[in-house]
Motif scaffolding. Structure first.
Motif, PDB file in Angstrom:
ATOM      1  N   ALA A 182       0.841  -1.199   0.000  1.00 25.44           N
ATOM      2  CA  ALA A 182       0.000   0.000   0.000  1.00 25.44           C
ATOM      3  C   ALA A 182       0.876   1.248   0.000  1.00 25.44           C
ATOM      4  CB  ALA A 182      -0.915  -0.001   1.220  1.00 25.44           C
ATOM      5  N   THR A 183       0.568   2.174  -0.862  1.00 25.51           N
ATOM      6  CA  THR A 183       1.394   3.359  -1.031  1.00 25.51           C
ATOM      7  C   THR A 183       1.233   4.300   0.145  1.00 25.51           C
ATOM      8  OG1 THR A 183       1.082   3.171  -3.402  1.00 25.51           O
ATOM      9  CG2 THR A 183       1.961   5.258  -2.586  1.00 25.51           C
ATOM     10  N   ASP A 184       2.358   4.670   0.728  1.00 23.42           N
ATOM     11  CA  ASP A 184       2.350   5.608   1.848  1.00 23.42           C
ATOM     12  C   ASP A 184       1.858   6.969   1.371  1.00 23.42           C
ATOM     13  OD1 ASP A 184       3.453   7.636   3.805  1.00 23.42           O
ATOM     14  OD2 ASP A 184       4.110   5.785   4.774  1.00 23.42           O
ATOM     15  N   VAL A 185       1.087   7.647   2.210  1.00 17.76           N
ATOM     16  CA  VAL A 185       0.552   8.955   1.849  1.00 17.76           C
ATOM     17  C   VAL A 185       1.668   9.954   1.569  1.00 17.76           C
ATOM     18  CG1 VAL A 185       0.385   9.787   4.245  1.00 17.76           C
ATOM     19  CG2 VAL A 185      -1.142  10.708   2.490  1.00 17.76           C
ATOM     20  N   ARG A 186       2.836   9.729   2.173  1.00 21.58           N
ATOM     21  CA  ARG A 186       3.960  10.639   1.934  1.00 21.58           C
ATOM     22  C   ARG A 186       4.402  10.593   0.470  1.00 21.58           C
ATOM     23  NH1 ARG A 186       7.066  12.515   6.042  1.00 21.58           N
ATOM     24  NH2 ARG A 186       8.943  12.236   4.759  1.00 21.58           N
ATOM     25  N   ALA A 187       4.357   9.412  -0.134  1.00 25.47           N
ATOM     26  CA  ALA A 187       4.735   9.299  -1.543  1.00 25.47           C
ATOM     27  C   ALA A 187       3.740  10.040  -2.428  1.00 25.47           C
ATOM     28  CB  ALA A 187       4.823   7.833  -1.950  1.00 25.47           C
ATOM     29  N   VAL A 188       2.458   9.945  -2.094  1.00 22.23           N
ATOM     30  CA  VAL A 188       1.430  10.664  -2.861  1.00 22.23           C
ATOM     31  C   VAL A 188       1.626  12.165  -2.714  1.00 22.23           C
ATOM     32  CG1 VAL A 188      -1.044  11.078  -3.083  1.00 22.23           C
ATOM     33  CG2 VAL A 188      -0.196   8.760  -2.647  1.00 22.23           C
ATOM     34  N   LYS A 189       1.907  12.627  -1.500  1.00 25.68           N
ATOM     35  CA  LYS A 189       2.145  14.055  -1.288  1.00 25.68           C
ATOM     36  C   LYS A 189       3.381  14.530  -2.054  1.00 25.68           C
ATOM     37  CE  LYS A 189      -0.028  14.979   3.183  1.00 25.68           C
ATOM     38  NZ  LYS A 189       0.208  15.514   4.554  1.00 25.68           N
ATOM     39  N   ALA A 190       4.423  13.710  -2.047  1.00 24.13           N
ATOM     40  CA  ALA A 190       5.639  14.090  -2.781  1.00 24.13           C
ATOM     41  C   ALA A 190       5.335  14.224  -4.269  1.00 24.13           C
ATOM     42  CB  ALA A 190       6.734  13.053  -2.547  1.00 24.13           C
ATOM     43  N   ALA A 191       4.543  13.294  -4.803  1.00 22.40           N
ATOM     44  CA  ALA A 191       4.178  13.349  -6.226  1.00 22.40           C
ATOM     45  C   ALA A 191       3.369  14.604  -6.528  1.00 22.40           C
ATOM     46  CB  ALA A 191       3.382  12.100  -6.602  1.00 22.40           C
ATOM     47  N   ALA A 192       2.426  14.951  -5.649  1.00 23.48           N
ATOM     48  CA  ALA A 192       1.616  16.154  -5.858  1.00 23.48           C
ATOM     49  C   ALA A 192       2.461  17.408  -5.768  1.00 23.48           C
ATOM     50  CB  ALA A 192       0.491  16.205  -4.831  1.00 23.48           C
ATOM     51  N   GLU A 231       4.335  18.025  -8.981  1.00 21.43           N
ATOM     52  CA  GLU A 231       3.477  18.521 -10.057  1.00 21.43           C
ATOM     53  C   GLU A 231       3.117  19.994  -9.852  1.00 21.43           C
ATOM     54  OE1 GLU A 231       1.225  18.299 -13.643  1.00 21.43           O
ATOM     55  OE2 GLU A 231       2.949  17.250 -12.768  1.00 21.43           O
ATOM     56  N   LEU A 232       2.847  20.386  -8.631  1.00 21.40           N
ATOM     57  CA  LEU A 232       2.534  21.784  -8.363  1.00 21.40           C
ATOM     58  C   LEU A 232       3.722  22.682  -8.683  1.00 21.40           C
ATOM     59  CD1 LEU A 232       0.523  21.379  -5.038  1.00 21.40           C
ATOM     60  CD2 LEU A 232      -0.351  22.390  -7.155  1.00 21.40           C
ATOM     61  N   LEU A 233       4.917  22.246  -8.324  1.00 20.19           N
ATOM     62  CA  LEU A 233       6.118  23.028  -8.644  1.00 20.19           C
ATOM     63  C   LEU A 233       6.322  23.107 -10.154  1.00 20.19           C
ATOM     64  CD1 LEU A 233       8.525  21.635  -5.889  1.00 20.19           C
ATOM     65  CD2 LEU A 233       7.358  23.845  -5.902  1.00 20.19           C
ATOM     66  N   HIS A 234       6.052  22.016 -10.838  1.00 20.00           N
ATOM     67  CA  HIS A 234       6.159  22.003 -12.303  1.00 20.00           C
ATOM     68  C   HIS A 234       5.142  22.950 -12.924  1.00 20.00           C
ATOM     69  CE1 HIS A 234       6.370  20.681 -16.403  1.00 20.00           C
ATOM     70  NE2 HIS A 234       5.165  20.144 -16.365  1.00 20.00           N
ATOM     71  N   GLY A 285       2.854  23.925  -3.436  1.00 20.05           N
ATOM     72  CA  GLY A 285       3.784  22.804  -3.542  1.00 20.05           C
ATOM     73  C   GLY A 285       4.824  22.825  -2.437  1.00 20.05           C
ATOM     74  N   SER A 286       5.332  24.000  -2.114  1.00 16.29           N
ATOM     75  CA  SER A 286       6.355  24.128  -1.063  1.00 16.29           C
ATOM     76  C   SER A 286       5.791  23.753   0.305  1.00 16.29           C
ATOM     77  CB  SER A 286       6.888  25.563  -1.037  1.00 16.29           C
ATOM     78  OG  SER A 286       7.484  25.901  -2.274  1.00 16.29           O
ATOM     79  N   ARG A 287       4.528  24.101   0.539  1.00 20.87           N
ATOM     80  CA  ARG A 287       3.903  23.741   1.815  1.00 20.87           C
ATOM     81  C   ARG A 287       3.853  22.225   1.984  1.00 20.87           C
ATOM     82  NH1 ARG A 287      -0.861  21.989   2.611  1.00 20.87           N
ATOM     83  NH2 ARG A 287      -1.643  22.719   0.597  1.00 20.87           N
ATOM     84  N   ILE A 288       3.488  21.523   0.911  1.00 20.53           N
ATOM     85  CA  ILE A 288       3.441  20.061   0.986  1.00 20.53           C
ATOM     86  C   ILE A 288       4.830  19.499   1.242  1.00 20.53           C
ATOM     87  CG2 ILE A 288       2.961  17.963  -0.322  1.00 20.53           C
ATOM     88  CD1 ILE A 288       0.749  19.478  -1.769  1.00 20.53           C
ATOM     89  N   VAL A 289       5.844  20.066   0.567  1.00 19.86           N
ATOM     90  CA  VAL A 289       7.223  19.609   0.777  1.00 19.86           C
ATOM     91  C   VAL A 289       7.642  19.820   2.226  1.00 19.86           C
ATOM     92  CG1 VAL A 289       9.630  20.046   0.177  1.00 19.86           C
ATOM     93  CG2 VAL A 289       7.909  19.939  -1.626  1.00 19.86           C
ATOM     94  N   ALA A 299      12.719  19.317   2.050  1.00 23.93           N
ATOM     95  CA  ALA A 299      12.709  20.750   1.774  1.00 23.93           C
ATOM     96  C   ALA A 299      14.059  21.218   1.231  1.00 23.93           C
ATOM     97  CB  ALA A 299      12.346  21.524   3.040  1.00 23.93           C
ATOM     98  N   LEU A 300      15.133  20.703   1.775  1.00 23.07           N
ATOM     99  CA  LEU A 300      16.468  21.101   1.300  1.00 23.07           C
ATOM    100  C   LEU A 300      16.716  20.606  -0.123  1.00 23.07           C
ATOM    101  CD1 LEU A 300      18.610  20.478   4.528  1.00 23.07           C
ATOM    102  CD2 LEU A 300      18.014  22.687   3.500  1.00 23.07           C
ATOM    103  N   VAL A 301      16.313  19.371  -0.394  1.00 18.30           N
ATOM    104  CA  VAL A 301      16.491  18.813  -1.735  1.00 18.30           C
ATOM    105  C   VAL A 301      15.704  19.621  -2.764  1.00 18.30           C
ATOM    106  CG1 VAL A 301      15.924  16.823  -3.181  1.00 18.30           C
ATOM    107  CG2 VAL A 301      17.071  16.474  -1.000  1.00 18.30           C
ATOM    108  N   VAL A 302      14.463  19.950  -2.439  1.00 19.32           N
ATOM    109  CA  VAL A 302      13.625  20.714  -3.364  1.00 19.32           C
ATOM    110  C   VAL A 302      14.195  22.118  -3.566  1.00 19.32           C
ATOM    111  CG1 VAL A 302      11.366  21.809  -3.629  1.00 19.32           C
ATOM    112  CG2 VAL A 302      11.521  19.413  -2.950  1.00 19.32           C
ATOM    113  N   THR A 303      14.637  22.747  -2.489  1.00 23.14           N
ATOM    114  CA  THR A 303      15.196  24.097  -2.600  1.00 23.14           C
ATOM    115  C   THR A 303      16.401  24.111  -3.529  1.00 23.14           C
ATOM    116  OG1 THR A 303      14.454  24.636  -0.360  1.00 23.14           O
ATOM    117  CG2 THR A 303      16.177  26.015  -1.299  1.00 23.14           C
ATOM    118  N   GLU A 304      17.269  23.119  -3.386  1.00 26.82           N
ATOM    119  CA  GLU A 304      18.452  23.055  -4.245  1.00 26.82           C
ATOM    120  C   GLU A 304      18.055  22.846  -5.710  1.00 26.82           C
ATOM    121  OE1 GLU A 304      22.691  20.596  -4.596  1.00 26.82           O
ATOM    122  OE2 GLU A 304      21.239  20.100  -3.026  1.00 26.82           O
TER     123      GLU A 304
END
Length: 674
Positions: free
Chosen positions: A71-81, A84-87, A129-133, A141-146
């Motif tokens: 079963a997919t962890d909700v964290r993976a779904v949030k990361a995917a969303a 997409e929002l950042l894109h 998107g940043s809020r979800i991260v 957050a550090l990975v996304v910022t970079e």
């Protein structure tokens, strides 16, 4: 690998993507439902499905390490969303920077809402998107910022390299890595992080995403040269036009000396097409395709030894399908037919009788002294114009509107009359007309032809419009008379405004609020303030008005130049920039074409965008008004076909000079100046 194969390899994928879609929703602005719509997914009509490449990569990377059955962890779904929002946010900003009018074959956000709103909507998506991260944790957050930092740096470098013939292949690949590959790499890394993998596994699958991103962008750059506009959903060959020299062009420059002469700032469409043919003919495109294939192979190699073998092969298959043009899942471009000419609701024979009654009225009031004056081109088609402006009206109401339109056109022409050469007379004329307009609702004013015509035209309107509407309309007429006085004085003094001031002055002298009051007459209702003030309708009004006025300025430029019309856009542009006649005409033509395209984008995409943003209702007042405007637009454009410089054999100066003298005499006799 087809979508069916991917779904078979990853049974939870479709349900997980649905969970992503629930998070990737229009971003609400607190307490302002009317500004939710700008963040409705761009390039995506109601009911359509996005490809969601980046969220899919996040989920597939998660499955590789967590297993496809778990079963997919909700964290993976949030990361995917979040990815997409950042894109999406980056697409909003890219379209503003590139002044792109389409995204996946549909109007871009900036085309519909304007650059300011699109940038702010992109910012809002970025914040969501940043809020979800941030909810995922500090490492994420550090990975996304970079990654975002690298993406922005790449965009800056690409902008700095526009029209740079010395751009190297290394510089191109560096920018491509930062702008495109970085986000795909991030998508894969975030998926691995949610599966609890160590740094080595995260880095390996991130490098897979990196090379896939390079292959994806090189493939897209090839398509820009080889595909059609319909296939791309945006203008083909746009990179060359915008001075973005991609890998095929860079390689072609090394072997085609003639190419450099074609590639320059301000390249014409013909030069861009010639350059495209040179690039296609020299083998550079085939080489670029091989570069893309090499990076795809390297991406798949990076998966060796990672996670679950079946999931690993499924991810490799998905990567191949992403680069397969034939497997593209973007929705087909929308082909919206131009509005057909509005049929005249009044039969031709009856319309002729309306015009005959209108001509008789002109003679009865004294506005026209002879039958020939009554048939002046400025007046002779007014019944047909009124019928198009009010397409569901009967003959009686068409005549009512035609009388009112005749009076407005006449007042406008009086301030342009060639014999009006004394600024003091301009002031006196405006004061006399002000007295007449102020007294419209008080009873028939005393005076000559203009006073009689105004009173009789207004009396018909009194019967169908409320007191509140009449009070507002009289106020708008008084404001317009002041603007007309100002324009006439500017004409006599030789004043030419700055480009910054041209549009506000032009809007004032054009009487836009008077036009809108007339539109309300034809709608049979008075619009609520919420409707007047809706941001999309206000943008439509601003764009449509500016475009039609520029079109009129272009059509009458020679005549305006001869009489010194101060607010003509072509004249103002030449005066401020010092450019030549042809250059100014080309620039105004470009603005007109751009304006029409944006107006059409609003009328085409507006209802589809506002529906989801307002709960899926297709019957909201704003949507209904947008549809009405689209239906009536051809009729409104016909109004501008009545040239104010039209001449009859008697000459327009004849009746205008007579009516002007009459009004000035009335002013003197009534002591209006005291």
């Amino acid at each position: 690998m087809t979508s069916e194969n991917v779904s078979h390899a990853f049974p939870a994928l479709e349900s997980d993507l649905e969970r992503v879609r629930e998070l990737v929703v229009p971003a609400d602005s607190p307490r302002r439902s009317d500004v939710t719509a700008p963040t409705v997914l761009i390039g995506q009509p109601a009911g359509a499905r996005r490809r969601l490449i980046r969220p899919t990569l996040t989920l597939l990377s998660y499955y590789v390490f967590a297993g496809p059955e778990r079963a997919t962890d909700v964290r993976a779904v949030k990361a995917a969303a979040a990815v997409e929002l950042l894109h999406m946010a980056s697409l909003y900003h890219d379209d503003v920077i590139d002044d792109a009018r389409q995204r996946r074959g549909r109007p871009s956000a900036n085309s519909v809402w304007g650059a300011r709103m699109a940038v702010l909507a992109g910012d809002l998506l970025f914040v969501n998107g940043s809020r979800i991260v941030a909810e995922l944790g500090r490492r994420e957050a550090l990975v996304v910022t970079e990654a975002i930092q690298h993406t922005c740096a790449g965009a800056i470098a690409e902008t700095a390299d526009r029209f740079r013939l010395s751009r190297t292949e290394e510089a191109y690949l560096e920018v491509t890595g930062a702008k495109t590959a970085e986000l795909l790499s991030l998508a894969c890394r975030l998926g691995a992080m949610q599966a609890g993998q160590g740094p080595e596994a995260e880095e390996a699958i991130a490098r897979f995403g990196w090379h896939l991103g390079l292959a994806y962008q090189v493939r897209d750059d090839v398509l820009d040269l080889t595909a059609t506009t319909a296939e791309l959903g945006k203008p083909a060959n746009s990179d060359i036009m915008e001075g973005v020299y991609t890998l095929p062009v860079i390689r072609a420059l090394a072997r085609e000396p003639a190419l450099a002469r074609l590639l320059r700032h301000g390249v014409t469409a013909a030069d861009a097409e010639a350059a495209r043919r040179l690039v296609l003919s020299c083998g550079a495109v085939d080489e670029a395709r091989e570069v893309a294939a090499t990076h795809l192979r390297e991406a798949i190699r990076r998966l060796d030894g990672l996670g679950d073998p079946r999931s690993r092969e499924g991810l490799a298959g998905y990567a191949r399908s992403v680069l397969n043009v034939g497997e593209r899942a973007d929705p087909p471009p929308v082909s919206v037919p131009a509005p057909s000419p509005v049929p005249l609701p009044v039969p031709a024979g009856e319309l002729e009788r309306v015009q005959e009654r209108l001509n008789a009225w002109l003679l009865d009031t004294g506005l026209a002294a002879t039958p020939e004056e009554a048939r002046h081109p400025r007046w002779s088609g007014m019944a047909a114009v009124a019928a198009r402006f009010w397409p569901d009206a009967g003959a009686e109401r068409v005549e009512t509107l035609a009388r009112w339109m005749v009076m407005f056109a006449l007042l406008d022409d009086l301030f342009d009359e060639p014999g009006l050469t004394d600024p003091a007379d301009v002031v006196r004329l405006r004061r006399r007309l002000t007295l007449l307009v102020r007294g419209l609702d008080d009873g028939p004013p005393s005076g000559g032809a203009v006073a009689t015509g105004l009173a009789q035209a207004w009396e018909r309107i009194r019967l169908i419009q409320s007191p509140a509407w009449r009070t507002r309309a009289i106020g708008h007429l008084l404001e317009w008379l002041e603007a007309a006085e100002r324009e006439a004085c500017h004409r006599l003094s030789g004043f030419v405004p700055s480009l910054r001031d041209q549009l506000p002055l032009r809007l004032g002298s054009a009487g836009v609020p008077v036009f809108l009051d007339s539109f309300e007459i034809t709608c049979g209702r008075e619009f609520e303030p919420e409707l007047h003030d809706h941001p999309l309708l206000r943008r439509l009004l601003d764009l449509g008005t500016a475009t039609m006025l520029a079109e009129n300025d272009l059509r009458t430029f020679d005549e305006d130049e001869a009489v010194g019309a101060p607010y003509n856009l072509v004249r103002v542009l030449r005066h401020e920039t010092g450019c030549g006649r042809r250059e100014a005409i080309d620039e105004v033509t470009r603005q007109i074409e751009n304006g029409h395209a944006q107006v059409d984008a609003i009328l085409t995409a507006g209802p589809a965008i506002l529906g989801p943003a307002q709960g899926g209702s297709g019957s909201t007042p704003v949507i209904g008004l947008l549809r009405m405007i689209r239906d009536r637009l051809p009729g409104w454009r016909a109004i501008h076909d009545i040239d104010r410089y039209s001449r009859s054999s008697a000459g327009s100066e004849t009746y205008l000079a007579r009516l002007r003298r009459e009004l000035l005499l009335e002013y003197a006799e009534t002591g209006a100046g005291r």
